[in-house]
Design an enzyme around this catalytic site. Sequence first.
Site, PDB file in Angstrom:
ATOM      1  N   ASP A  53       1.144  -1.196   0.099  1.00  0.00           N
ATOM      2  CA  ASP A  53      -0.125  -0.077  -0.104  1.00  0.00           C
ATOM      3  C   ASP A  53       0.910   0.852  -0.053  1.00  0.00           C
ATOM      4  O   ASP A  53       1.370   1.268   1.064  1.00  0.00           O
ATOM      5  CB  ASP A  53      -0.950  -0.077   1.181  1.00  0.00           C
ATOM      6  CG  ASP A  53      -1.516   1.230   1.163  1.00  0.00           C
ATOM      7  OD1 ASP A  53      -1.533   2.110   0.858  1.00  0.00           O
ATOM      8  OD2 ASP A  53      -2.544   1.692   1.670  1.00  0.00           O
ATOM      9  N   ASN A  80       2.271   2.362 -10.930  1.00  0.00           N
ATOM     10  CA  ASN A  80       1.148   2.536 -11.390  1.00  0.00           C
ATOM     11  C   ASN A  80       0.148   2.850 -10.362  1.00  0.00           C
ATOM     12  O   ASN A  80      -0.709   3.279 -10.965  1.00  0.00           O
ATOM     13  CB  ASN A  80       0.803   1.902 -12.130  1.00  0.00           C
ATOM     14  CG  ASN A  80      -0.559   1.358 -12.602  1.00  0.00           C
ATOM     15  OD1 ASN A  80      -1.031   1.772 -13.242  1.00  0.00           O
ATOM     16  ND2 ASN A  80      -1.424   0.420 -11.686  1.00  0.00           N
ATOM     17  N   LYS A 113      12.373   6.462  -3.534  1.00  0.00           N
ATOM     18  CA  LYS A 113      13.182   6.462  -2.116  1.00  0.00           C
ATOM     19  C   LYS A 113      13.895   5.084  -1.269  1.00  0.00           C
ATOM     20  O   LYS A 113      14.552   4.088  -1.600  1.00  0.00           O
ATOM     21  CB  LYS A 113      12.533   7.295  -1.107  1.00  0.00           C
ATOM     22  CG  LYS A 113      13.885   7.931  -0.395  1.00  0.00           C
ATOM     23  CD  LYS A 113      13.695   9.031   0.036  1.00  0.00           C
ATOM     24  CE  LYS A 113      14.390   9.814   0.974  1.00  0.00           C
ATOM     25  NZ  LYS A 113      15.233   9.050   1.595  1.00  0.00           N
ATOM     26  N   SER A 131       2.209   8.827 -15.434  1.00  0.00           N
ATOM     27  CA  SER A 131       1.141  10.087 -15.354  1.00  0.00           C
ATOM     28  C   SER A 131       0.843   9.588 -15.581  1.00  0.00           C
ATOM     29  O   SER A 131      -1.001   8.998 -15.881  1.00  0.00           O
ATOM     30  CB  SER A 131       2.383  10.847 -16.173  1.00  0.00           C
ATOM     31  OG  SER A 131       1.970  12.672 -15.936  1.00  0.00           O
ATOM     32  N   TYR A 145      -6.271  15.919  -8.912  1.00  0.00           N
ATOM     33  CA  TYR A 145      -5.922  15.102 -10.183  1.00  0.00           C
ATOM     34  C   TYR A 145      -4.698  15.925 -11.121  1.00  0.00           C
ATOM     35  O   TYR A 145      -3.570  14.910 -11.262  1.00  0.00           O
ATOM     36  CB  TYR A 145      -6.847  14.090 -10.632  1.00  0.00           C
ATOM     37  CG  TYR A 145      -6.291  13.218 -11.584  1.00  0.00           C
ATOM     38  CD1 TYR A 145      -5.730  12.168 -10.942  1.00  0.00           C
ATOM     39  CD2 TYR A 145      -6.450  13.401 -13.079  1.00  0.00           C
ATOM     40  CE1 TYR A 145      -5.370  11.233 -11.829  1.00  0.00           C
ATOM     41  CE2 TYR A 145      -5.454  11.674 -14.130  1.00  0.00           C
ATOM     42  CZ  TYR A 145      -5.564  10.910 -12.821  1.00  0.00           C
ATOM     43  OH  TYR A 145      -5.557  10.264 -13.820  1.00  0.00           O
ATOM     44  N   LYS A 149      -0.840  14.486 -11.106  1.00  0.00           N
ATOM     45  CA  LYS A 149       0.141  14.444 -12.480  1.00  0.00           C
ATOM     46  C   LYS A 149       1.399  15.552 -12.912  1.00  0.00           C
ATOM     47  O   LYS A 149       2.105  15.181 -13.261  1.00  0.00           O
ATOM     48  CB  LYS A 149      -1.077  13.822 -12.769  1.00  0.00           C
ATOM     49  CG  LYS A 149      -2.074  12.817 -13.168  1.00  0.00           C
ATOM     50  CD  LYS A 149      -1.050  11.706 -12.818  1.00  0.00           C
ATOM     51  CE  LYS A 149      -1.864  10.478 -11.915  1.00  0.00           C
ATOM     52  NZ  LYS A 149      -0.876   9.361 -12.470  1.00  0.00           N
TER      53      LYS A 149
HETATM   54  N1  LIG Z   1      -8.107   5.350 -16.666  1.00  0.00           N
HETATM   55  C1  LIG Z   1      -7.562   5.759 -17.293  1.00  0.00           C
HETATM   56  O1  LIG Z   1      -8.072   6.515 -18.138  1.00  0.00           O
HETATM   57  C2  LIG Z   1      -5.732   6.249 -17.113  1.00  0.00           C
HETATM   58  C3  LIG Z   1      -5.518   7.360 -17.780  1.00  0.00           C
HETATM   59  C4  LIG Z   1      -4.458   8.059 -17.482  1.00  0.00           C
HETATM   60  C5  LIG Z   1      -3.312   7.492 -16.603  1.00  0.00           C
HETATM   61  N2  LIG Z   1      -4.333   6.766 -16.065  1.00  0.00           N
HETATM   62  C6  LIG Z   1      -3.125   6.359 -14.368  1.00  0.00           C
HETATM   63  O2  LIG Z   1      -3.134   4.793 -14.588  1.00  0.00           O
HETATM   64  C7  LIG Z   1      -2.817   4.431 -12.961  1.00  0.00           C
HETATM   65  C8  LIG Z   1      -3.684   2.771 -13.042  1.00  0.00           C
HETATM   66  O3  LIG Z   1      -5.131   3.502 -12.883  1.00  0.00           O
HETATM   67  P1  LIG Z   1      -6.283   2.175 -13.694  1.00  0.00           P
HETATM   68  O4  LIG Z   1      -7.021   3.348 -15.098  1.00  0.00           O
HETATM   69  O5  LIG Z   1      -5.650   1.614 -14.197  1.00  0.00           O
HETATM   70  O6  LIG Z   1      -7.725   2.846 -12.836  1.00  0.00           O
HETATM   71  P2  LIG Z   1      -8.054   1.176 -11.681  1.00  0.00           P
HETATM   72  O7  LIG Z   1      -7.868  -0.452 -12.862  1.00  0.00           O
HETATM   73  O8  LIG Z   1      -8.371   1.518 -10.877  1.00  0.00           O
HETATM   74  O9  LIG Z   1      -6.675   0.614 -10.961  1.00  0.00           O
HETATM   75  C9  LIG Z   1      -5.919   1.683  -9.766  1.00  0.00           C
HETATM   76  C10 LIG Z   1      -4.865   0.874  -9.217  1.00  0.00           C
HETATM   77  O10 LIG Z   1      -4.224   1.689  -7.965  1.00  0.00           O
HETATM   78  C11 LIG Z   1      -4.437   1.164  -6.948  1.00  0.00           C
HETATM   79  N3  LIG Z   1      -4.182   1.591  -5.353  1.00  0.00           N
HETATM   80  C12 LIG Z   1      -5.238   2.778  -5.352  1.00  0.00           C
HETATM   81  N4  LIG Z   1      -4.392   3.327  -4.192  1.00  0.00           N
HETATM   82  C13 LIG Z   1      -3.677   2.360  -3.744  1.00  0.00           C
HETATM   83  C14 LIG Z   1      -2.702   2.879  -2.475  1.00  0.00           C
HETATM   84  N5  LIG Z   1      -2.886   3.606  -1.801  1.00  0.00           N
HETATM   85  N6  LIG Z   1      -1.976   2.036  -2.711  1.00  0.00           N
HETATM   86  C15 LIG Z   1      -1.908   0.126  -4.078  1.00  0.00           C
HETATM   87  N7  LIG Z   1      -2.394   0.282  -4.944  1.00  0.00           N
HETATM   88  C16 LIG Z   1      -3.505   1.723  -4.721  1.00  0.00           C
HETATM   89  C17 LIG Z   1      -5.445   0.047  -7.473  1.00  0.00           C
HETATM   90  O11 LIG Z   1      -5.772  -0.827  -6.317  1.00  0.00           O
HETATM   91  P3  LIG Z   1      -7.325  -1.586  -4.693  1.00  0.00           P
HETATM   92  O12 LIG Z   1      -7.286  -2.207  -5.951  1.00  0.00           O
HETATM   93  O13 LIG Z   1      -6.003  -1.961  -4.091  1.00  0.00           O
HETATM   94  O14 LIG Z   1      -7.809  -0.150  -5.139  1.00  0.00           O
HETATM   95  C18 LIG Z   1      -5.961  -0.048  -8.682  1.00  0.00           C
HETATM   96  O15 LIG Z   1      -4.936  -1.446  -8.698  1.00  0.00           O
HETATM   97  C19 LIG Z   1      -2.854   5.305 -12.164  1.00  0.00           C
HETATM   98  O16 LIG Z   1      -1.992   6.086 -11.755  1.00  0.00           O
HETATM   99  C20 LIG Z   1      -3.771   6.294 -13.011  1.00  0.00           C
HETATM  100  O17 LIG Z   1      -4.002   7.423 -12.769  1.00  0.00           O
HETATM  101  C21 LIG Z   1      -5.416   6.156 -15.930  1.00  0.00           C
END
Ligand SMILES: NC(=O)c1ccc[n+]([C@@H]2O[C@H](COP(=O)([O-])OP(=O)(O)OC[C@H]3O[C@@H](n4cnc5c(N)ncnc54)[C@H](OP(=O)(O)O)[C@@H]3O)[C@@H](O)[C@H]2O)c1
Length: 271
Positions: A53, A80, A113, A131, A145, A149
């Site tokens: 976490d 990620n 780190k 990002s 948000y 980023k």
């Molecule tokens: N989807 C988009 O349109 C998009 C676009 C640009 C960038 N991104 C970036 O891509 C990354 C992944 O997002 P995604 O789209 O794959 O969404 P997602 O399927 O909702 O995945 C988010 C992941 O982050 C984890 N997470 C949240 N809080 C956490 C914490 N405190 N410690 C460890 N893990 C944590 C979640 O774990 P839990 O299962 O435990 O909640 C989940 O595995 C993010 O950084 C997001 O900003 C997404």
Amino acid sequence: MKTILITGSSSGIGKAAVKHFAEQDWNVIATMRSPEKETELTQFDNVLVTKLDVEQQDTIHQAIVKGIERFGKIDALLNNAGYGAMGIFEAASEEQIQRQFDVNVFGLMRVIKAILPHFRANKNGLIINLSSMGGRLTFPTMSLYHATKFAVEGFTESLSFELASQNIRLKLIEPGVVKTDFFGRSIDILSDDSLTDYQGYSDKVSAALSNTINSEKESSPELVAEIIYQAATDGTNQLRYIAGEDAKELIKLRKDLGEEAFVEHMTHMFS
Ligand SMILES: NC(=O)c1ccc[n+]([C@@H]2O[C@H](COP(=O)([O-])OP(=O)(O)OC[C@H]3O[C@@H](n4cnc5c(N)ncnc54)[C@H](OP(=O)(O)O)[C@@H]3O)[C@@H](O)[C@H]2O)c1
């Protein structure tokens, strides 16, 4: 065989990246907040599913130690884990503001780190930070948000200078809209019913955002995983990798129009 540690592996881009690297014969330390719930990634022989976490320092250290115990060393890190706080800024509580930065920015810094001593000892390492196109341009009602980023972008770019001296490279992945559960499970809605002054504006922005998010241009998490793999293996010092047609178009539009004209363009789109 190389080894990568990935945060936020329980779903979406993180899970797709675990599978992609594992299928390309990398060892993967697939970290997540609730590893006990994972049933798919545990089937791979070259994947270690373990708890991390990004808000809990001890879990970060334990995941790194367990990963090194199992695979000998770690070559790459994919930061990620992340989520989006969305809504009118004035509606955000102090806790919501702090948590958005604690996960998306300070969490990512904590993991970096924690792994740096290992990378320095190896005289080699690669750090890939997720990002977003939202780290290069902004939409309304997503100020927190975007702030995280933009912070990840500036942090990564600056850090890349000093870590080059240690043979540690950094990369930024900038996806557009990706078909994951991000806009479902990973959204923290900022709302405050007493803030009626914003109602008309919020409704207009919600409608305009639904029109702007063009499902035909959304990327799959598998496409983003492929671009992450390319960033990890192309052997170059390229810093930024844009993922998705929507992101390519909008980032190009900002560059072509210039920043002031682009902001004006976005103002018209949402008014
Ligand atoms: N989807 C988009 O349109 C998009 C676009 C640009 C960038 N991104 C970036 O891509 C990354 C992944 O997002 P995604 O789209 O794959 O969404 P997602 O399927 O909702 O995945 C988010 C992941 O982050 C984890 N997470 C949240 N809080 C956490 C914490 N405190 N410690 C460890 N893990 C944590 C979640 O774990 P839990 O299962 O435990 O909640 C989940 O595995 C993010 O950084 C997001 O900003 C997404």
